[in-house]
Design an enzyme around this catalytic site. Sequence first.
Site, short mmCIF file in Angstrom:
data_model
loop_
_atom_site.label_atom_id
_atom_site.label_comp_id
_atom_site.label_asym_id
_atom_site.label_seq_id
_atom_site.Cartn_x
_atom_site.Cartn_y
_atom_site.Cartn_z
N ASP A 1 0.84 -1.19 0.00
CA ASP A 1 0.00 0.00 0.00
C ASP A 1 0.88 1.24 0.00
O ASP A 1 1.76 1.39 0.85
CB ASP A 1 -0.90 0.03 1.24
CG ASP A 1 -1.90 -1.12 1.27
OD1 ASP A 1 -2.09 -1.78 0.23
OD2 ASP A 1 -2.49 -1.34 2.35
N GLY B 1 -3.01 -5.92 1.65
CA GLY B 1 -3.71 -7.04 1.03
C GLY B 1 -4.45 -7.77 2.13
O GLY B 1 -3.87 -8.09 3.17
N ALA C 1 -2.81 -11.15 3.24
CA ALA C 1 -1.60 -10.99 4.03
C ALA C 1 -1.92 -10.42 5.41
O ALA C 1 -1.36 -10.85 6.43
CB ALA C 1 -0.61 -10.09 3.30
N ASN C 2 -2.84 -9.45 5.47
CA ASN C 2 -3.21 -8.88 6.77
C ASN C 2 -3.77 -9.95 7.70
O ASN C 2 -3.42 -10.03 8.89
CB ASN C 2 -4.27 -7.79 6.58
CG ASN C 2 -3.72 -6.53 5.93
OD1 ASN C 2 -2.51 -6.33 5.85
ND2 ASN C 2 -4.62 -5.68 5.47
N THR D 1 -7.96 1.06 10.16
CA THR D 1 -7.54 0.24 9.03
C THR D 1 -7.01 -1.11 9.52
O THR D 1 -6.15 -1.15 10.39
CB THR D 1 -6.44 0.93 8.22
OG1 THR D 1 -6.89 2.22 7.82
CG2 THR D 1 -6.07 0.13 6.98
N ASP E 1 -9.61 -7.21 9.36
CA ASP E 1 -8.68 -8.31 9.06
C ASP E 1 -8.11 -8.91 10.35
O ASP E 1 -7.90 -10.14 10.42
CB ASP E 1 -7.55 -7.81 8.17
CG ASP E 1 -8.03 -7.43 6.78
OD1 ASP E 1 -9.04 -8.01 6.33
OD2 ASP E 1 -7.40 -6.57 6.14
N GLY F 1 -1.78 2.15 10.55
CA GLY F 1 -1.33 1.10 9.63
C GLY F 1 -2.10 -0.18 9.85
O GLY F 1 -2.45 -0.51 11.00
#
Length: 311
Positions: free
Chosen positions: A11, A37, A40-41, A254, A258, A293
Amino acid sequence: MIIVFGSINMDLVARVPRIARPGETVLSRRADSFFGGKGANQAVAAARISRGGPVRVAMAGAVGNDPFGTACLKNLEENGIDVEAIRIAEDPTGCAFITVDGTGENAITVANGANMALRSTDLSDSLLSKATVLVLQMEVSPTDSLDVATRARRFGAKVVWNFAPVPPVKERSVMAQLLQATDVLVVNEHEALAIAEIVGEPVGNDYLRAATILTHEFGPTSIVTAGARGAYAIAADGTQIHAAVHPIIPVDTTGAGDTFVGVLANSLAEGLATGPGMERACAAASLSCLTAGAQAGMPHRDALERHLAQT
């Protein structure tokens, strides 16, 4: 064992005074890069909670033969994730280009890149068993994801599928195939409503009614994450389970969703029931909001256990 089949991105984030209009150039002082992604997260969230426990985490994905791909692989390995099933593709590593203005409004362009090279055959049958929890999202090929889910269930694995973003289908029959291949469906309120509408059951703003319909008609335990209201599950027998969250002052939300999915997967792999697993996942998601992040704030096992002991 937890296996994540999904996307890997880098990102690139620039803060701007305003979002550029068509044909306009807007300057930013800097651009920051973050590992991302949804696949991946979720793998990182699961791996950080799994360290120190009995469950290992592997990921099947695809990156390009480029510096971003090298960095993404290194990041996953440093988080204790088995990367042997990650393909090095001819396409460049997936990237998200994000501009954020002073009010927090953003504009995002995602280049899928290597993510679309991921195939169901990249995940070996040798990794699938009754002890496997397979985690899926909707940022790679839905067809290959469905094939993996179907194959995993034949081996007795549990399939946790985060329908984010909402699958790009319009036919009830196609959505039904996806839902019927899922043991645990995880969506937010908006995704629950959108999916209910696709299957011909519009329910206004009643996301719990949407979850109830999806469970009753298609079989999965449906979990809806609802931000500060916590998370709700509708089990196959109609039982409703609620997991609350403790109030926090968020820095950056964010990656919270996830984090929830990754920690829920770990909980299920360790043998916890849905309710306690959701409580653990809600706590971890809250902790993830305290740092900027997507992956930076995802808690490690010891931090989550200290937090749970204090609540």
